[in-house]
Design a protein around this motif. Structure first.
Motif, mmCIF file in Angstrom:
data_model
loop_
_atom_site.group_PDB
_atom_site.id
_atom_site.type_symbol
_atom_site.label_atom_id
_atom_site.label_comp_id
_atom_site.label_asym_id
_atom_site.label_seq_id
_atom_site.Cartn_x
_atom_site.Cartn_y
_atom_site.Cartn_z
ATOM 1 N N PHE A 126 0.857 -1.193 0.000
ATOM 2 C CA PHE A 126 0.000 0.000 0.000
ATOM 3 C C PHE A 126 0.888 1.236 0.000
ATOM 4 O O PHE A 126 1.834 1.326 0.776
ATOM 5 C CB PHE A 126 -0.971 0.054 1.200
ATOM 6 N N ASP A 127 0.557 2.176 -0.869
ATOM 7 C CA ASP A 127 1.372 3.384 -1.020
ATOM 8 C C ASP A 127 0.576 4.615 -0.590
ATOM 9 O O ASP A 127 -0.252 5.120 -1.343
ATOM 10 C CB ASP A 127 1.817 3.515 -2.488
ATOM 11 N N THR A 128 0.840 5.086 0.636
ATOM 12 C CA THR A 128 0.175 6.325 1.074
ATOM 13 C C THR A 128 0.874 7.550 0.494
ATOM 14 O O THR A 128 0.331 8.650 0.522
ATOM 15 C CB THR A 128 0.219 6.477 2.617
ATOM 16 N N THR A 168 8.866 11.374 -0.810
ATOM 17 C CA THR A 168 8.730 10.009 -0.255
ATOM 18 C C THR A 168 7.718 9.179 -1.050
ATOM 19 O O THR A 168 7.635 7.967 -0.869
ATOM 20 C CB THR A 168 8.302 10.027 1.228
ATOM 21 N N ASP A 169 6.954 9.865 -1.924
ATOM 22 C CA ASP A 169 6.010 9.132 -2.771
ATOM 23 C C ASP A 169 6.714 8.497 -3.973
ATOM 24 O O ASP A 169 6.143 7.674 -4.676
ATOM 25 C CB ASP A 169 4.898 10.086 -3.239
ATOM 26 N N ALA A 170 7.951 8.876 -4.213
ATOM 27 C CA ALA A 170 8.739 8.219 -5.266
ATOM 28 C C ALA A 170 9.512 7.070 -4.601
ATOM 29 O O ALA A 170 10.743 7.032 -4.613
ATOM 30 C CB ALA A 170 9.668 9.213 -5.944
ATOM 31 N N GLU A 171 8.743 6.150 -4.000
ATOM 32 C CA GLU A 171 9.317 5.067 -3.195
ATOM 33 C C GLU A 171 9.616 3.827 -4.020
ATOM 34 O O GLU A 171 10.499 3.048 -3.658
ATOM 35 C CB GLU A 171 8.363 4.714 -2.038
ATOM 36 N N GLY A 172 8.891 3.667 -5.132
ATOM 37 C CA GLY A 172 9.044 2.445 -5.927
ATOM 38 C C GLY A 172 10.460 2.308 -6.460
ATOM 39 O O GLY A 172 11.084 1.238 -6.369
ATOM 40 N N LEU A 198 2.495 12.992 1.247
ATOM 41 C CA LEU A 198 1.224 12.243 1.272
ATOM 42 C C LEU A 198 0.402 12.430 0.002
ATOM 43 O O LEU A 198 0.323 13.527 -0.540
ATOM 44 C CB LEU A 198 0.425 12.735 2.491
ATOM 45 N N LYS A 199 -0.211 11.339 -0.432
ATOM 46 C CA LYS A 199 -1.088 11.429 -1.600
ATOM 47 C C LYS A 199 -2.381 12.134 -1.207
ATOM 48 O O LYS A 199 -2.828 12.004 -0.062
ATOM 49 C CB LYS A 199 -1.429 10.011 -2.085
ATOM 50 N N PRO A 200 -3.022 12.834 -2.142
ATOM 51 C CA PRO A 200 -4.342 13.414 -1.854
ATOM 52 C C PRO A 200 -5.381 12.301 -1.673
ATOM 53 O O PRO A 200 -5.158 11.180 -2.124
ATOM 54 C CB PRO A 200 -4.647 14.245 -3.103
HETATM 55 ZN ZN ZN Z 1 4.475 6.534 -4.387
#
Ligand code: ZN
Ligand code: BES
Ligand code: ZN
Length: 496
Positions: free
Chosen positions: A265-267, A342-346, A272-274
């Protein structure tokens, strides 16, 4: 689903016969005998029936041992392609489920033409019907009225029964493996944790005799997988690094590595994602699912090619422990990374996975990931985006993609793109150079870790999850790239 080939349909018992209906059906081998089942009515009926591609209509037969016929429109059979046929069988598979058919037969000749022989058609029938029949067992407490399983598929063909059956079996293996990947994608993050995904992989590995290595947090720390650990830092769930080895040869030379993004799961983490963008992020392990699906095909069909699967799995959460923008981390390769988002986690979990695959001796690497929203902006929801550093490898890959009918389109990765990935005041790389063309930055970042090893990156953010039902399945996980990755392995096995 049991697959049986019959050369003589005379006394064959089935609930329904699936028949391809093209213009001039009378040119089909055996059509004369077939039409006798309708006591002369068929000619009259076929005048009214639609030949439109994939249209479906059911008629009763008036004699013979099969009481109903499902006509599938094929338009002009001469022009029929394999992709058309797979889609037509997908629609037929859906219809068989809707009608709760357990025992179906296919009149194979009616689906063939000069380019599509009996073996081809049998392959596509088994694959298409298996895909079309897929349903996700949901979590509703009311019993699912629509439940059904197709138990037997009889294939009526006068061609070599053994070969036709073998092709159908391969088609079924491909279909079933895609369906398993779909289920993984459809499972919610609270149930499909990294641990659960690893347990699934272990079971898969054990059942096919793969060498499996499942590593937890302590082992990742020992190895120095700083990038995977950074993404996992905010989670209460343990991360898992899943490694499966399929050994075609004892010496295990020149393995191909299939590397999958397994974010359960990617928050988005602190970036943080909207609230609208976060729903659906249970599917951020689509790459891992594709790799595991391909490994299932490999386990079943045992090609002459050594393969390693590497999957890094964790969720990406927010907490007092979570990694943050501005953090600098050290990856397994030794390269340092400045975290800008941090959303560029992949790309971070893939970085360590790719390095690990190289340490295991991989000579070719394919990574597959729901990596960027950018690929959806660039190509839409029905095309997988690709990058590569090796023309010959990519050519082989594209041949495989063409064969499976999964659409892949390559984007460029230039020196100026690489420069932007390498631009940081404090580290070797940054994980988010900007939004313009950011599919390229996502994949390009992974390429920094593949280095000189022939590598292909597949961004399936658009294709891993279907927003609505399609020819080959329902809304939800598509299992995209399972078939192409498996076909690539088959091709590489033939090439060496
Ligand atoms: Zn992400
Ligand atoms: N998991 C997402 C990508 C994604 C988006 C998958 C939509 C499926 C559907 C990925 O981790 C992500 O958040 N990517 C960011 C990268 C950006 C921060 C540079 C994106 O694409 O917006
Ligand atoms: Zn993600």
């Amino acid at each position: 689903m049991n697959l049986v080939v019959h050369s003589n349909p005379e006394n064959l018992e089935a609930e329904i016969l699936v028949v391809g209906l093209s213009r001039h059906p009378e040119n089909t081998k055996g059509w004369q005998e077939f039409s006798e089942r309708f006591n002369g009515k068929l000619e009259e009926w076929t005048k009214e029936l639609s030949f439109d591609m994939k249209s479906l209509i059911t008629y009763p037969t008036l004699s013979g041992s099969i009481p109903r016929v499902l006509f599938v429109g094929l338009n002009d059979r001469k022009k029929l392609t394999e992709d058309d046929l797979r889609a037509a069988f997908g629609q037929a598979g859906k219809e068989l489920m809707k009608k709760k058919i357990k025992n179906a037969a296919v009149y194979l000749d009616s689906f063939q033409n000069d380019g599509i022989d009996a073996e081809n058609a049998a392959y596509l029938a088994a694959e298409g019907i298996t895909l079309g029949a897929y349903r996700f067992d949901d979590y509703k407490t009311s019993s699912n009225e629509a439940d059904n399983t197709i138990e037997t598929l009889s294939i009526i063909s006068e061609e070599e029964a053994e070969e036709v059956e073998a092709s159908a079996f391969i088609g079924q293996v491909f279909g079933q493996s895609v369906n398993e990947a779909r289920t993984l994608v459809n499972m919610p993050g609270n149930l499909l944790t990294a641990t659960a995904l690893a347990d699934y992989a272990k079971e898969l590995g054990d059942s096919y005799g793969f060498e499996t290595d499942i590593m937890g947090k302590a082992e990742l720390e020992e190895l120095g997988m700083g990038a995977i650990l950074a993404v996992n830092q905010g989670s209460v769930e343990e991360p898992r690094l899943i490694v499966l080895k399929y050994k075609a040869t004892e010496s295990f030379e020149k393995p191909l590595a299939l590397v999958g993004k397994g974010i359960t799961f990617d928050t988005g983490g602190y970036s943080l994602k909207p609230k609208d963008g976060i729903v659906g992020m249970k599917g951020d392990m689509g790459g891992a699912a594709a790799v595991l699906g391909a490994m299932k095909v490999i386990g079943e069909l045992k090609p002459e090619k050594n393969v390693i699967a590497v999957i890094a799995s964790t969720d990406n959460m927010v907490s007092g422990n979570a990694f943050k923008p501005d953090d600098v981390i050290t990856s397994l390769s030794g390269k340092t990374i400045e975290i800008l988002n941090t959303d560029a986690e992949g790309r971070l979990v893939l970085a360590d996975s790719v390095t690990y695959a190289k340490q295991l001796g991989a000579t070719h690497i394919v990574d597959v990931a729901t990596l960027t929203g950018g690929v959806i902006v660039a190509l839409g929801k029905d095309k997988t985006g690709a990058l590569t550093n090796d023309e010959a490898f990519f050519e082989t890959f594209m041949e495989a993609a063409l064969e499976t009918g999964e659409f892949v389109w390559r984007l460029p990765l230039t020196e100026s793109d690489k420069k932007r990935i390498r631009k940081s005041d404090v580290a070797d790389l940054n994980n988010s150079p900007g939004r313009d063309g950011h599919m390229i930055f996502g994949g390009g970042f992974v390429g920094e870790f593949a280095e000189e090893t022939p590598w292909i990156h597949l961004d399936i953010a658009g294709t891993s999850d279907a927003g609505s039902a399609h020819d080959l399945g329902p809304k939800g996980g598509t299992g995209v790239m399972v078939r192409t990755l498996a076909m690539l392995v088959e091709r590489m096995a033939e090439e060496q």
